[in-house]
Write a protein that holds these residues in place. Structure first.
Motif, PDB file in Angstrom:
ATOM      1  N   UNK A 231       0.829  -1.206   0.000  1.00 52.51           N
ATOM      2  CA  UNK A 231       0.000   0.000   0.000  1.00 52.51           C
ATOM      3  C   UNK A 231       0.865   1.258   0.000  1.00 52.51           C
ATOM      4  N   UNK A 232       1.972   1.217   0.754  1.00 53.11           N
ATOM      5  CA  UNK A 232       2.869   2.371   0.799  1.00 53.11           C
ATOM      6  C   UNK A 232       3.487   2.626  -0.582  1.00 53.11           C
ATOM      7  N   UNK A 233       3.900   1.515  -1.246  1.00 52.09           N
ATOM      8  CA  UNK A 233       4.496   1.667  -2.576  1.00 52.09           C
ATOM      9  C   UNK A 233       3.477   2.276  -3.548  1.00 52.09           C
ATOM     10  N   UNK A 234       2.221   1.806  -3.471  1.00 54.22           N
ATOM     11  CA  UNK A 234       1.185   2.353  -4.362  1.00 54.22           C
ATOM     12  C   UNK A 234       0.931   3.826  -4.046  1.00 54.22           C
ATOM     13  N   UNK A 235       0.965   4.166  -2.762  1.00 51.86           N
ATOM     14  CA  UNK A 235       0.753   5.555  -2.324  1.00 51.86           C
ATOM     15  C   UNK A 235       1.831   6.470  -2.920  1.00 51.86           C
ATOM     16  N   UNK A 236       3.099   5.996  -2.864  1.00 56.45           N
ATOM     17  CA  UNK A 236       4.193   6.811  -3.407  1.00 56.45           C
ATOM     18  C   UNK A 236       4.130   6.840  -4.930  1.00 56.45           C
ATOM     19  N   UNK A 237       3.741   5.701  -5.536  1.00 53.04           N
ATOM     20  CA  UNK A 237       3.670   5.614  -6.990  1.00 53.04           C
ATOM     21  C   UNK A 237       2.576   6.533  -7.532  1.00 53.04           C
ATOM     22  N   UNK A 238       1.502   6.659  -6.770  1.00 53.69           N
ATOM     23  CA  UNK A 238       0.373   7.511  -7.174  1.00 53.69           C
ATOM     24  C   UNK A 238       0.786   8.988  -7.182  1.00 53.69           C
ATOM     25  N   UNK A 239       1.729   9.345  -6.302  1.00 55.41           N
ATOM     26  CA  UNK A 239       2.346  10.679  -6.220  1.00 55.41           C
ATOM     27  C   UNK A 239       1.438  11.789  -5.716  1.00 55.41           C
ATOM     28  N   UNK A 240       0.105  11.654  -5.785  1.00 56.53           N
ATOM     29  CA  UNK A 240      -0.736  12.783  -5.382  1.00 56.53           C
ATOM     30  C   UNK A 240      -0.626  13.035  -3.877  1.00 56.53           C
ATOM     31  N   UNK A 241      -0.477  11.964  -3.090  1.00 55.83           N
ATOM     32  CA  UNK A 241      -0.351  12.122  -1.637  1.00 55.83           C
ATOM     33  C   UNK A 241       0.871  12.935  -1.256  1.00 55.83           C
ATOM     34  N   UNK A 242       2.066  12.479  -1.653  1.00 60.30           N
ATOM     35  CA  UNK A 242       3.270  13.251  -1.337  1.00 60.30           C
ATOM     36  C   UNK A 242       3.236  14.656  -1.950  1.00 60.30           C
ATOM     37  N   UNK A 243       2.732  14.778  -3.193  1.00 65.02           N
ATOM     38  CA  UNK A 243       2.773  16.079  -3.871  1.00 65.02           C
ATOM     39  C   UNK A 243       1.838  17.084  -3.215  1.00 65.02           C
ATOM     40  N   UNK A 244       0.562  16.679  -2.993  1.00 59.21           N
ATOM     41  CA  UNK A 244      -0.411  17.638  -2.469  1.00 59.21           C
ATOM     42  C   UNK A 244      -0.387  17.722  -0.952  1.00 59.21           C
TER      43      UNK A 244
END
Lengths: 243, 246
Positions: A8-21
């Motif tokens: 789930x963490x890898x998908x979260x980082x891969x999605x990028x919207x979480x870290x970016x926004x």
């Protein structure tokens, strides 16, 4: 469980919207504000603090709201819409742990964002760290709880990922307005300020500002956050469906 | 209907008078059947006949409104953890995150089970070798289908429940999948197959239950079904036995 959380963490980082926004955007705003000279002027209407001092807790709350309302709900509602949760229900692990992993990711990202904001404000722009750190931590945790519970409620109420996106944004903008993103609470007309104190972001910013100035957060602000957390969590638990 | 007359000594699945409704709509009226160890058992019927609901009750996704279900002697709802450990499931429709890669999905699902199968070998058997780094969202319909079969088998299940096994597969992939299912059964796994593709039922199934309007209208071998209907082929028999009376 660790495999699930790390996936789930890898998908979260891969999605990028979480870290970016959730992390990047608040820090970017801080850097922009910090480079505007009038943000560094001491102001009487802000109790002798600068606009930048005032905005650090606001940006902290903005980041928490971004993660909880704009990043988390589309993920969970999308998982339900796509049948990810349904598929997991047929495995020994079950879907509850995906929910748990997502909440842990939200919490950890929130802590990273808050720490980064405070450190950049301190070392790049000379804004003092909270003088009542324990009070600030408690205010931050309660705010995260209240906003995450609201995010879960949005995920529970939305039929799918797109709807969750729309509903999340519709909740997010009024909340960050009352949190003072466009107009700090101290400078709001009294009627608006009263509404603001009753909203989760208004209460969060008030509590964080108290702690920043060296006071213990006012118990009404903490209680307001707790009430939002409890109410939204209960409603989300009632409405949430795995499929 | 007749629960094929005899109790199976080695029954791994026992469904008795299953009843399930959604509000006013009766999805499954009265369904009973028994599946023996190592069998390939087909559940046939038209769209909306109640096949998928039956299977959902079987794997503990839904609570029946009536009747009893025993899977490996256990209740799929009450003993959910126990049953899910031993039953592999392939459902209709997409069910993975678009950005999850094939290899990650296999490792993730392998981590759910105490003694998982060799994921690399499974992917190879299903023609997905070399796709480990491909995200789920970029797979073709047939590839998604094959990955979902691989995930149903990754936990070395005692029973595999496969809903619409080869829908969306081209003829080559379909035959390879049939070979795989026969190999899996040869290893001792019981297979429940939901289908309305008669060549598949004929090729794979030892016995079938034909469900129509929420009831079992026939249980037996595909040959018995053909014989009973008086029609020349299984497809004709199926059409005749499930024809709606106007």
């Amino acid at each position: 469980m660790t495999a699930l959380a790390s996936t789930e963490l890898r998908l979260f980082l891969r999605e990028r919207s979480g870290p970016a926004f959730g992390v990047g955007l608040p820090i970017l705003l801080l850097i922009i504000f910090g480079n505007l000279p009038f943000y560094h002027e001491r102001r009487d209407d802000l109790g002798g603090r600068t606009l930048l001092d005032t905005y650090v807790p606001i940006l902290v709350a903005f980041s928490l709201a971004m993660l909880a309302l704009n990043v988390l709900p589309p993920v969970l509602a999308g998982y339900r819409e796509k049948g990810v949760l349904r598929r997991l229900r047929t495995t020994p692990v079950g879907p509850v742990r995906v929910l748990g992993a997502q909440l842990v990711i939200t919490l950890v990202t929130a802590l990273v964002a808050v720490t980064a904001l405070l450190l950049v404000a301190r070392f790049a722009f000379g804004v003092g760290l909270p003088r009542q750190p324990a009070g600030f931590l408690i205010a931050t945790l309660l705010a995260t709880l209240a906003l995450t519970a609201l995010g879960l409620l949005v995920a529970a109420a939305a039929p799918g990922g797109r709807a969750a996106n729309a509903i999340g944004a519709a909740v997010f903008y009024p909340l960050v307005f009352f949190g003072g993103l466009f107009l700090p609470v101290e400078t709001m007309p009294p009627a608006l300020a009263r509404i603001s104190h009753a909203t989760p972001l208004g209460a969060a910013v008030t509590a964080m500002t108290d702690a920043t100035n060296g006071h213990w957060p006012h118990w009404i602000a903490l209680l307001t956050l707790l009430a939002w957390a409890g109410g939204a969590a209960a409603a989300a638990a009632k409405l949430f469906r795995w499929e | 209907m007749n629960n094929d007359g005899r109790r199976r000594v080695n029954a791994v699945i026992e469904v008795e008078h299953l009843h399930k409704r959604y509000g006013e709509t009766v999805a499954v009226d009265d369904v009973s059947f028994t599946v023996g160890r190592g069998e390939i058992f087909g559940i046939l019927g038209r769209n909306g006949a109640g096949k998928t609901t039956t299977v959902e009750c079987l794997v503990g996704l839904r609570a029946p409104d009536g009747g009893t279900i025993r899977v490996l002697g256990r209740d799929p709802l009450r003993d959910h953890a126990e049953v899910t450990r031993r039953v592999g499931v392939q459902l209709q429709d997409g069910q993975l995150q678009d950005r999850l890669r094939v290899g990650e999905a296999m490792r993730l699902y392998a981590s759910f089970y105490p003694e998982p199968a060799d994921g690399t070998a499974l992917l190879e058997q299903l023609g997905l070798e070399g796709k480990e780094r491909m995200p789920y969202g970029r797979l073709s319909g047939g590839q998604k289908q094959r990955l979902s079969i691989a995930l149903a088998l990754i936990g070395r299940p005692r029973i595999a429940v496969l809903d619409e096994l080869t829908t969306g597969l081209d003829p080559h992939a379909r035959r390879d999948t049939w070979d795989l299912i026969e190999a899996v059964r040869a290893a001792g796994v019981t297979i429940v197959l939901v289908t309305h593709f008669m060549p598949e039922a004929e090729r794979l199934c030892d016995r079938v239950a034909l469900i129509d309007a929420g009831r079992v209208v026939h249980t037996g071998t595909p040959a018995e079904l053909v014989e009973r209907s008086g029609e020349p082929t299984l497809e004709d028999a199926y059409v005749t036995l499930t024809r709606r009376t106007p």
